[in-house]
Design a protein around this motif. Structure first.
Motif, PDB file in Angstrom:
ATOM      1  N   ARG A   7       0.783  -1.336  -0.093  1.00  0.00           N
ATOM      2  CA  ARG A   7      -0.054   0.032   0.046  1.00  0.00           C
ATOM      3  C   ARG A   7       0.885   1.262  -0.095  1.00  0.00           C
ATOM      4  O   ARG A   7       2.065   1.365   0.366  1.00  0.00           O
ATOM      5  CB  ARG A   7      -1.001   0.127   1.113  1.00  0.00           C
ATOM      6  N   ALA A   9       0.372   4.919   1.686  1.00  0.00           N
ATOM      7  CA  ALA A   9      -0.443   5.722   2.780  1.00  0.00           C
ATOM      8  C   ALA A   9       0.078   7.127   2.842  1.00  0.00           C
ATOM      9  O   ALA A   9       0.292   7.217   4.141  1.00  0.00           O
ATOM     10  CB  ALA A   9      -0.273   4.843   3.801  1.00  0.00           C
ATOM     11  N   PRO A  10      -0.064   7.982   2.145  1.00  0.00           N
ATOM     12  CA  PRO A  10       0.217   9.392   2.146  1.00  0.00           C
ATOM     13  C   PRO A  10      -0.712  10.093   3.497  1.00  0.00           C
ATOM     14  O   PRO A  10      -1.879   9.769   3.146  1.00  0.00           O
ATOM     15  CB  PRO A  10       0.247   9.941   1.057  1.00  0.00           C
ATOM     16  N   SER A  11      -0.181  11.072   3.957  1.00  0.00           N
ATOM     17  CA  SER A  11      -0.924  11.885   4.846  1.00  0.00           C
ATOM     18  C   SER A  11      -1.189  13.141   3.946  1.00  0.00           C
ATOM     19  O   SER A  11      -0.103  13.799   3.528  1.00  0.00           O
ATOM     20  CB  SER A  11      -0.302  12.225   5.952  1.00  0.00           C
ATOM     21  N   HIS A  20       7.950  10.290  -1.761  1.00  0.00           N
ATOM     22  CA  HIS A  20       6.619   9.653  -1.786  1.00  0.00           C
ATOM     23  C   HIS A  20       6.569   8.684  -3.032  1.00  0.00           C
ATOM     24  O   HIS A  20       5.836   7.698  -3.061  1.00  0.00           O
ATOM     25  CB  HIS A  20       5.482  10.453  -1.851  1.00  0.00           C
ATOM     26  N   GLU A  43      -4.129   8.726   4.787  1.00  0.00           N
ATOM     27  CA  GLU A  43      -3.938   8.719   6.020  1.00  0.00           C
ATOM     28  C   GLU A  43      -4.383  10.236   6.652  1.00  0.00           C
ATOM     29  O   GLU A  43      -3.662  11.080   7.240  1.00  0.00           O
ATOM     30  CB  GLU A  43      -2.792   8.471   6.534  1.00  0.00           C
ATOM     31  N   TYR A 155      -2.330   8.181  14.999  1.00  0.00           N
ATOM     32  CA  TYR A 155      -1.817   7.617  13.607  1.00  0.00           C
ATOM     33  C   TYR A 155      -1.391   6.218  13.729  1.00  0.00           C
ATOM     34  O   TYR A 155      -1.865   5.262  12.957  1.00  0.00           O
ATOM     35  CB  TYR A 155      -0.747   8.519  12.841  1.00  0.00           C
ATOM     36  N   ASN A 159      -2.952   3.125  11.607  1.00  0.00           N
ATOM     37  CA  ASN A 159      -2.141   2.710  10.561  1.00  0.00           C
ATOM     38  C   ASN A 159      -2.115   0.935  10.583  1.00  0.00           C
ATOM     39  O   ASN A 159      -2.199   0.408   9.473  1.00  0.00           O
ATOM     40  CB  ASN A 159      -0.682   3.359  10.793  1.00  0.00           C
ATOM     41  N   ARG A 173       8.088   1.467   2.879  1.00  0.00           N
ATOM     42  CA  ARG A 173       7.976   3.162   3.033  1.00  0.00           C
ATOM     43  C   ARG A 173       9.357   3.768   3.378  1.00  0.00           C
ATOM     44  O   ARG A 173      10.153   2.871   3.365  1.00  0.00           O
ATOM     45  CB  ARG A 173       7.076   3.202   4.253  1.00  0.00           C
ATOM     46  N   HIS A 177      10.449   6.054   8.810  1.00  0.00           N
ATOM     47  CA  HIS A 177       9.436   5.417   9.436  1.00  0.00           C
ATOM     48  C   HIS A 177      10.208   4.391  10.368  1.00  0.00           C
ATOM     49  O   HIS A 177       9.338   3.707  11.185  1.00  0.00           O
ATOM     50  CB  HIS A 177       8.416   4.813   8.867  1.00  0.00           C
TER      51      HIS A 177
HETATM   52  N1  GLU Z   1       1.258   8.506   6.366  1.00  0.00           N
HETATM   53  C1  GLU Z   1       2.616   8.366   6.572  1.00  0.00           C
HETATM   54  C2  GLU Z   1       3.295   9.385   5.781  1.00  0.00           C
HETATM   55  O1  GLU Z   1       2.742  10.128   5.138  1.00  0.00           O
HETATM   56  C3  GLU Z   1       3.069   7.096   6.067  1.00  0.00           C
HETATM   57  C4  GLU Z   1       2.740   5.772   6.994  1.00  0.00           C
HETATM   58  C5  GLU Z   1       2.928   4.536   6.314  1.00  0.00           C
HETATM   59  O2  GLU Z   1       3.521   4.651   5.339  1.00  0.00           O
HETATM   60  O3  GLU Z   1       3.008   3.611   7.159  1.00  0.00           O
HETATM   61  O4  GLU Z   1       4.599   9.516   6.154  1.00  0.00           O
END
Ligand code: GLU
Length: 419
Positions: A7, A9-11, A20, A43, A155, A159, A173, A177
């Protein structure tokens, strides 16, 4: 072959940047290569910091890059009720405890946050496809907040739940992270979820090895699109960030899918080099046939509001000029002198070639005025003769003429300049 479900999962709290796009691209390719699924998740649980404009931009950028995701996009803000169920489950299991967030909050009100009970001893192992096993001591991890004092889930909780509910198997990612991962594994374990596989991609860095920022180059994908880099060039360049497998430097999507292997991605930061992108873009532009190149370039010409309706050699001009610059907006600008009167002289070109060439140009003008018939062969013959008489090397003859006619050093053969 194991199927990888991945996946992106951008905020939506800013425009998508190259890092990204790097994660999204690799996640998508890994999933599709293994016949797995690739999901998009928005997200936006931290509603105050997210906005719709950024969300819209995410869809647009992914579509420009041709990154395809499953139809059911998951937006966290639609799932508040769902997260409450899990909070209740953890409460029933006695795995969370209330805690006053800060000293000042204690005095202000009775608001509490809910924290996960995390073991104080032992370790968590993150199984990372790029970095191998990464071991974290539990004693170094704090008890994570799962519910804020305003009653909204954090979050980390969302997540983890989303990855489980979306049946994600592999989380790909950015390296930033990594420190979240052992904490999220504790939530997974508390909820009884199966372990996930991880790949933490190297950060995208500028030439000075600092995290890529506006200082180094454009960072948002939109900027590259509007400067006239092809989607395939961006993909090619991104895929090459931190990955040196595959046979060729310049490749298309099919070749990338065929050759890419996440285990070959490097751990160290991946340095983004704009000149490399320029070179890759030139290579992809040169592979387009005449019609395809024109179709890519026309929006950039139209953007300049040039009136070329009376210009009957547009196709020839485009062909002659297609490799003078490395992106479409610069190529379009290089056409201005032919389609419009040019606005300014290229200063460097003037200093290098025009200054001191007054005599040469006077000879050229006299020679042209003396000709009855102007055609390429005749002008060519007379220019060659003049060059010989004046004992000049070719650039000393052609560059002053080109700059005088177009304002610029870059241009087609001297005979194709028509103005
Ligand atoms: N929402 C997070 C972000 O934009 C990414 C989280 C993830 O990929 O687990 O940095």
């Amino acid at each position: 072959m194991t199927k990888f479900n991945t996946r992106f999962a951008p905020s939506p709290n800013g425009y998508l940047h190259l890092g990204h796009a790097f994660s999204a691209l690799i996640s998508e390719k890994i999933a599709y290569k293994s016949s797995g699924k690739f999901f998009l998740r928005i997200e936006d649980i931290d509603i105050g910091r997210c906005n719709k404009e950024f969300e819209k931009n995410i869809y647009e950028d992914l579509s420009w890059l041709g990154i395809n995701y499953q139809k059911d996009v998951r937006r966290q803000s639609d799932y508040f009720k769902n997260y409450e169920v899990y909070i209740k489950k953890l409460r029933d299991l006695d795995l969370i405890y209330p805690c006053w967030a800060t000293r000042s909050e204690i005095s202000k009100s009775n608001d509490t946050v809910l924290r996960l009970k995390t073991p104080n001893s032992g370790e968590v192992v993150v199984n990372d496809l790029i970095r191998g096993d990464i071991v974290f001591e539990n004693s170094e991890l704090d008890d994570l907040i799962l519910l804020r004092s305003d009653g909204t889930p954090t979050y980390h909780l969302c997540n983890v739940i989303d990855d489980y509910e979306q049946e994600v198997t592999t989380v790909i990612r950015g390296e930033d992270h990594i420190s979240n991962t052992p904490r999220q594994i504790h939530i997974q374990q508390a909820l009884g979820y199966p372990p996930l596989e991880y790949a933490h991609l190297p950060m995208v860095l500028g030439q000075d090895k600092k995290r890529l920022s506006k200082r180094h180059a454009a960072t948002s994908l939109d900027e590259y699109q509007s400067e006239g880099y092809l989607d395939v060039s961006i993909i090619n360049t991104l895929a090459r960030l931190g990955w040196s497998g595959g046979k060729n430097e310049v490749f298309n999507l099919e070749e990338l899918i065929r050759d890419f292997d996440i285990k070959e991605v490097q751990k160290a930061g991946a340095i983004f080099d704009l000149s490399k992108l320029d070179w890759i873009n030139s290579q992809h532009l040169s592979q387009l046939d005449e019609a395809a190149f024109k179709a890519e370039l026309m929006p950039f010409i139209d953007n300049l509001n040039l009136d070329y309706s009376d210009y009957d050699q547009l196709d020839d001009l485009i062909e002659a000029m297609r490799s003078v610059k490395s992106n479409l907006s610069l190529i379009a600008e290089a056409l201005i002198p032919y389609l419009d009167s040019f606005k300014e002289y290229d200063e460097k070109g003037v200093n290098k070639f025009l200054v001191g060439s007054e005599v040469t140009l006077t000879h050229v003008i006299l020679m042209l005025e003396s000709l009855d018939d102007w055609n390429e062969a005749i002008i060519d013959e007379h220019l060659a003769k003049l060059q010989e008489e004046l004992e000049l090397p070719t650039p000393k003859m052609n560059q002053p003429i080109r700059i005088a006619l177009t304002g610029s050093k870059f241009g087609p053969g001297i005979y194709e300049i028509n103005g």
